[in-house]
Design an enzyme around this catalytic site. Structure first.
Site, short mmCIF file in Angstrom:
data_model
loop_
_atom_site.label_atom_id
_atom_site.label_comp_id
_atom_site.label_asym_id
_atom_site.label_seq_id
_atom_site.Cartn_x
_atom_site.Cartn_y
_atom_site.Cartn_z
N GLY A 31 39.92 48.16 40.32
CA GLY A 31 39.21 46.91 40.50
C GLY A 31 39.28 46.02 39.28
O GLY A 31 40.12 46.19 38.41
N GLY A 36 48.03 40.54 37.02
CA GLY A 36 48.90 41.72 36.94
C GLY A 36 48.83 42.54 38.21
O GLY A 36 49.86 42.94 38.77
N HIS A 37 47.62 42.81 38.68
CA HIS A 37 47.46 43.52 39.96
C HIS A 37 48.06 42.70 41.11
O HIS A 37 48.71 43.26 42.00
CB HIS A 37 45.98 43.77 40.26
N GLY A 147 51.95 49.04 37.27
CA GLY A 147 52.34 48.11 36.24
C GLY A 147 52.80 48.82 34.98
O GLY A 147 52.24 49.84 34.58
N SER A 185 44.81 42.74 31.53
CA SER A 185 44.11 44.00 31.66
C SER A 185 42.70 43.75 32.16
O SER A 185 42.09 42.73 31.81
CB SER A 185 44.04 44.72 30.30
N SER A 186 42.19 44.66 32.97
CA SER A 186 40.80 44.53 33.44
C SER A 186 39.84 44.53 32.26
O SER A 186 38.79 43.88 32.30
CB SER A 186 40.47 45.67 34.39
#
Length: 284
Positions: A31, A36-37, A147, A185-186
């Site tokens: 999540g 990126g996701h 990734g 990045s998250s």
């Protein structure tokens, strides 16, 4: 797009898709999704008939309880991004749904799982393998997308897939960076504005070191990257390893391998937030 909290409901939907001969792509995530996701999801949508994304903050891969507690979560925002990317199914289970009983399986794949992140975060890759293997058994995808920012993780997952004999193609996708070079990045969502302002110095030092390496030794290059980053107030290098890109083992000289990668982890800010990145010096 359909969102499932129960594993059996997703499996029933996928059973119907398989009966129709549809190919299934899968993107496992924790999540706090970002571009990126989204790039992984779009590639899966392009290459498969059905795309599944899991959104699950996996407790077994955290060796720091505060890190687990503070990890960003926003399922509604995640679902909006996923629907815009063309995702078909989202699996967003509870911890109890994913682990009805404790997962006591132990995974270790030396040397790739025991160096760098494996050495600095004991139990991390074991937890990654626990959840990813379980998700592979649940979804049974033809392809799964990861990734390259989590470069070592890909090597560990490939080793796990070979060990367990799971029939899935692991698709590696390029790092997505912000315009200033910071890898998406998250964890970036946890950075305060002043911390976000200094974080791009990590990639700046890495990218500048590629040309520096052409006329300097491996050790000189290593030391320069560490010194350049540590010279920025608020940044502190945990480790910087220059390794063989296949075995992930340290090398002493550029000539020791045709595939050389520099992998780094840096603490940013007062909290601090742990950021990872890597750079390729040589590719075979």
């Amino acid at each position: 797009m359909k969102v499932f909290s129960k594993i059996v409901d997703l499996q029933n939907a996928l059973f119907d898709d398989r009966k129709q001969g549809k190919s299934i792509g899968f993107v496992p995530t924790m999540g706090a999704l970002h571009e990126g996701h989204a790039s992984l999801v779009r590639q899966s949508v392009k290459e498969n008939d059905v795309t599944v994304v899991s959104v699950f903050v996996n407790p077994t891969q955290f060796n720091d309880k505060n890190d687990l507690k503070n990890y960003p979560r926003d399922l509604d925002a995640d679902c909006r991004l996923l629907e815009a990317c063309g995702c078909d199914y989202v699996l967003a289970p509870s911890v109890e749904e994913m682990y009805p009983t404790p997962d006591t399986r132990h995974f270790e794949y030396p040397p790739v799982s025991t160096v760098m992140e494996g050495a600095h975060r004991p139990g991390h890759f074991n937890g990654v393998c626990q959840v990813v293997s379980r998700l592979f058994y649940i979804v049974r995808p033809l392809r799964s997308y990861f990734g390259e920012k989590d470069w070592q993780q890909i090597a560990v997952i490939k080793a796990m897939v070979r060990h367990l004999g799971i029939d899935v193609q692991i698709v590696e996708c390029p790092i997505v960076r912000d315009s200033d070079g910071l890898a998406r990045s998250s964890r970036n969502a946890l950075l305060a504005p002043d911390e976000r302002a200094i974080a791009p110095a990590i990639y700046k030092a890495l990218s500048e070191s590629v040309s520096y390496a052409k006329t300097h030794t491996l050790k000189e290059t290593h030391d320069k990257v560490v010194a350049d980053i540590n010279s920025v107030e608020g940044l502190d290098v945990e480790y910087f390893a220059i390794v063989d890109g296949n075995t992930l083992q340290d090398i002493a000289n550029w000539e020791d391998s045709p595939y050389v990668v520099g992998c780094i982890t840096v603490y940013c800010g007062k909290t601090p937030i742990r950021l990872i990145d890597h750079i390729k010096y040589k590719e075979s």
